[in-house]
Design a protein around this motif. Structure first.
Motif, PDB file in Angstrom:
ATOM      1  N   UNK A 158      34.366  -6.889  28.292  1.00 53.60           N
ATOM      2  CA  UNK A 158      35.815  -6.781  28.509  1.00 53.60           C
ATOM      3  C   UNK A 158      36.101  -6.775  30.001  1.00 53.60           C
ATOM      4  N   UNK A 159      37.127  -7.526  30.398  1.00 53.31           N
ATOM      5  CA  UNK A 159      37.482  -7.595  31.813  1.00 53.31           C
ATOM      6  C   UNK A 159      38.116  -6.301  32.317  1.00 53.31           C
ATOM      7  N   UNK A 160      38.780  -5.574  31.463  1.00 51.39           N
ATOM      8  CA  UNK A 160      39.500  -4.361  31.856  1.00 51.39           C
ATOM      9  C   UNK A 160      38.940  -3.182  31.074  1.00 51.39           C
ATOM     10  N   UNK A 161      38.581  -2.086  31.745  1.00 53.48           N
ATOM     11  CA  UNK A 161      38.051  -0.928  30.997  1.00 53.48           C
ATOM     12  C   UNK A 161      39.093  -0.262  30.113  1.00 53.48           C
ATOM     13  N   UNK A 162      40.388  -0.541  30.310  1.00 52.38           N
ATOM     14  CA  UNK A 162      41.403   0.044  29.441  1.00 52.38           C
ATOM     15  C   UNK A 162      41.354  -0.539  28.037  1.00 52.38           C
ATOM     16  N   UNK A 163      40.779  -1.739  27.876  1.00 52.76           N
ATOM     17  CA  UNK A 163      40.579  -2.335  26.558  1.00 52.76           C
ATOM     18  C   UNK A 163      39.099  -2.220  26.227  1.00 52.76           C
ATOM     19  N   UNK A 164      38.750  -1.357  25.306  1.00 54.80           N
ATOM     20  CA  UNK A 164      37.357  -1.045  25.008  1.00 54.80           C
ATOM     21  C   UNK A 164      37.088  -1.195  23.514  1.00 54.80           C
ATOM     22  N   UNK A 165      35.813  -1.202  23.185  1.00 56.39           N
ATOM     23  CA  UNK A 165      35.359  -1.297  21.797  1.00 56.39           C
ATOM     24  C   UNK A 165      35.099   0.111  21.268  1.00 56.39           C
ATOM     25  N   UNK A 166      35.583   0.409  20.083  1.00 56.43           N
ATOM     26  CA  UNK A 166      35.360   1.714  19.463  1.00 56.43           C
ATOM     27  C   UNK A 166      33.980   1.691  18.804  1.00 56.43           C
ATOM     28  N   UNK A 216      44.378   1.562  25.821  1.00 60.32           N
ATOM     29  CA  UNK A 216      45.101   2.781  26.208  1.00 60.32           C
ATOM     30  C   UNK A 216      45.092   2.880  27.723  1.00 60.32           C
ATOM     31  N   UNK A 217      46.257   3.123  28.300  1.00 59.81           N
ATOM     32  CA  UNK A 217      46.374   3.229  29.747  1.00 59.81           C
ATOM     33  C   UNK A 217      47.133   4.496  30.099  1.00 59.81           C
ATOM     34  N   UNK A 218      46.710   5.115  31.193  1.00 59.51           N
ATOM     35  CA  UNK A 218      47.397   6.269  31.762  1.00 59.51           C
ATOM     36  C   UNK A 218      47.922   5.968  33.157  1.00 59.51           C
ATOM     37  N   UNK A 219      47.806   4.738  33.600  1.00 62.95           N
ATOM     38  CA  UNK A 219      48.253   4.329  34.926  1.00 62.95           C
ATOM     39  C   UNK A 219      49.666   3.766  34.797  1.00 62.95           C
ATOM     40  N   UNK A 220      50.552   4.174  35.678  1.00 63.06           N
ATOM     41  CA  UNK A 220      51.937   3.712  35.648  1.00 63.06           C
ATOM     42  C   UNK A 220      52.418   3.497  37.065  1.00 63.06           C
ATOM     43  N   UNK A 221      53.596   2.919  37.156  1.00 65.72           N
ATOM     44  CA  UNK A 221      54.230   2.694  38.451  1.00 65.72           C
ATOM     45  C   UNK A 221      54.888   3.993  38.885  1.00 65.72           C
TER      46      UNK A 221
END
Length: 555
Positions: A158-166, A216-221
């Motif tokens: 996955x290119x982004x760690x926010x999208x992961x495999x369960x 799932x993301x916890x990063x915001x503007x």
């Protein structure tokens, strides 16, 4: 060698029509190569100007103009020289076309492999769209199939760690129950690759499995919207709702576009690619996930005022869990918090069920007048699927003014206020009106000038525009209160027992302060000791005489 120029032609099929285009029009990377090649070759007039992108009439007119200029300079008006010039120009043009064709052929051979790979990647790519919210886990399943007749061990990247495999079976079962997905579940299906810790799955020939993915993301503007942008966007929104006008009638100025940019969703839109690679390293399938942001609900908003360049340490008490949506019965022991700002320390301690819990925040300081904004998400489930509450926290860092004073005495301090771009009428407010008073409550603040405001005691002050009701600035006054200075003087006084005239003592007081002072006289035993006067005023470096009188009763 015969060279020819390929013209635009129209190919008509049975149902579809297509028009042939030049290669330089289809591939923009080829144009700089041809231009640089012609600059290196140089020399002839027809090679100094590229022929692509121009019509035949324009190009022929330029060539005729160049021939006329050469004839005028050389004084040649005969037909032989004109024919000779045309023949020379055609030869140079043919030579240039031959070089361009060779360059195009080499370019196509070099980019052929890349183009074929890109087309094959598009053929095995499946697109998915997720509508993400801050702190909420989005669940999806990708059907992976082994197209070979031999077993394969597929590695998932996955290119982004926010999208992961369960990979955990219990977590996979929890999300399937939460989303009501009726697909088969296989325990122990994934194992981690050594070295990279990338999940792997073993597939038999022609076998298909469901791969669970979680975003799932916890990063915001965390940028704060300026006040004038909020007012501009609010007026535009109110106008569009009341008059029901189309989007084309809304003014499209720079302030409107900036307001739309700042008022966008906190979660950023992105595109994430998940690649499933076989044992030989070649991609077996590609899952392209497009993340579209959606607004989230804010349960509580907190605002704190802190002096600049100092840490803010706060403990926020969590509400009772009976009033909140709880997924498990032991939610009190599974409370977790996450913060959208990585520079803010946010944590909570594990306590027994029923006991009050606090969320501890530690925010680093910033210069004045910066405002730090971040979000705190509170979870009550074990796998952090859906936040129970979302808090929005603002920390206003104010200019710090230190005032040293003594308890019971008045202290004055001057505060500098800088003007804005226009002259304004400013009104001053304090957070502690009983302790901090402003000498000039209303003043006229000139443009780009500095004015002074006199304050006394302790508190937080703010300056607001009296015309537009807008806050211009705030100041944090930190006042360390010290104990008053006591002067101990011993007197021996004699008084008759059982009544009488009593005893009188004369006292001289000298003012040690650089300003005049008003002194109040008090006694802890007013029945035994009385003063001639209860208060008196002493000027600078002057003396004042007063008297004490004592009388003892018979009892």
């Amino acid at each position: 060698m015969r060279c020819c120029k390929i013209a635009c032609c129209e190919c008509v099929a049975v149902r579809n029509a297509a028009r042939a285009q030049r290669l330089v029009e289809l591939d923009g990377d080829l144009v700089p190569l041809l231009q640089s090649h012609m600059k290196e070759g140089g020399g002839t007039p027809c090679t100094n100007t590229p022929w692509w992108g121009e019509t035949d009439d324009v190009r022929q007119r330029k060539l005729n103009r160049m021939v006329a200029v050469r004839q005028h300079e050389g004084g040649q008006d005969g037909t032989g020289s004109e024919v000779k010039t045309k023949v020379t120009g055609r030869r140079a043009e043919r030579a240039q076309l031959a070089r361009d064709l060779r360059l195009m052929h080499a370019y196509r051979e070099r980019s052929k492999a890349e183009g074929i790979t890109h087309i094959l990647s598009q053929a095995i790519t499946i697109h998915h769209t997720l509508y993400a919210t801050l702190g909420t886990a989005e669940y999806l399943e990708y059907v992976l199939r082994n197209p070979f007749n031999t077993p394969q061990t597929v590695t998932i990247y996955s290119e982004d760690p926010e999208l992961s495999v369960i990979t955990d079976c219990d977590e996979w079962r929890y999300f399937k129950t939460l989303t009501k997905t009726l697909t088969p579940l296989e325990e122990g299906m994934f194992h981690l690759k050594e070295g990279t810790l990338a999940p792997q799955v073993y597939l038999r020939p022609k076998e298909s499995v469901h791969v669970p993915l979680k975003y799932q993301t916890f990063v915001s503007d965390n940028s704060v919207v300026p006040q004038f942008l909020v007012r501009t966007s609010y007026r535009l929104l109110r106008l569009s709702l009341s008059l029901q006008i189309g989007p084309s009638l809304i003014p499209s100025g720079r302030s409107t576009q900036v307001a739309k940019k700042h008022l966008s969703n906190t979660v950023l839109a992105k595109s994430i690619k998940v690649t499933f690679r076989a044992e030989d390293g070649k991609p077996l399938a590609i899952c392209q996930v497009s993340v579209e942001p959606t607004p989230h609900v804010i349960d509580q908003t907190f605002r704190f005022y802190q002096p600049e360049l100092s840490f803010l340490k706060k403990a926020l008490r969590l509400p009772s869990w009976e009033r909140m949506p709880v997924g498990d019965t032991d939610a009190g022991s599974q409370i977790s918090v996450r913060c959208s700002d990585p520079n803010v320390i946010c944590e909570t301690k594990m306590l027994a069920q029923g006991e009050p819990q606090d969320v501890y925040l530690k925010v680093p300081g910033s210069p004045s007048p910066q405002i730090r904004k971040f979000f705190v998400t509170v979870f009550t489930d074990k796998w952090l699927a859906v936040p129970a509450q979302v808090w929005q926290v603002y920390v206003h860092f104010l200019q710090r003014v230190d005032i040293s004073c003594v308890t019971g005495q008045r202290t004055c301090q001057s505060l500098l206020i800088r003007g804005t771009q226009a002259t304004r009428k400013v009104r001053c407010y304090t957070s502690h009106p009983q302790e901090l008073k402003v000498q000039l409550a209303v003043l006229c603040l000139s443009a780009t000038l500095v004015d002074k405001k006199r304050e006394g005691e302790r508190g937080r002050g703010s300056e607001r525009d009296s015309w537009q009701r807008r806050c211009l600035g705030e100041d944090m006054d930190c006042v360390p209160n010290g104990n008053p200075i006591f002067y101990y003087i011993a007197f021996e006084m004699c008084a008759p027992v059982g009544g009488g005239r009593g005893s009188t003592r004369k006292i001289t007081y000298t003012n040690p302060y650089p300003t005049s002072r008003v002194l109040l006289l008090r006694s802890d035993h007013p029945d035994l000791l009385q003063f001639k006067e209860d208060s008196f005023e002493v000027s600078t470096t002057t003396k004042h005489n007063t008297a004490l009188w004592s009388c003892l009763c018979s009892n």
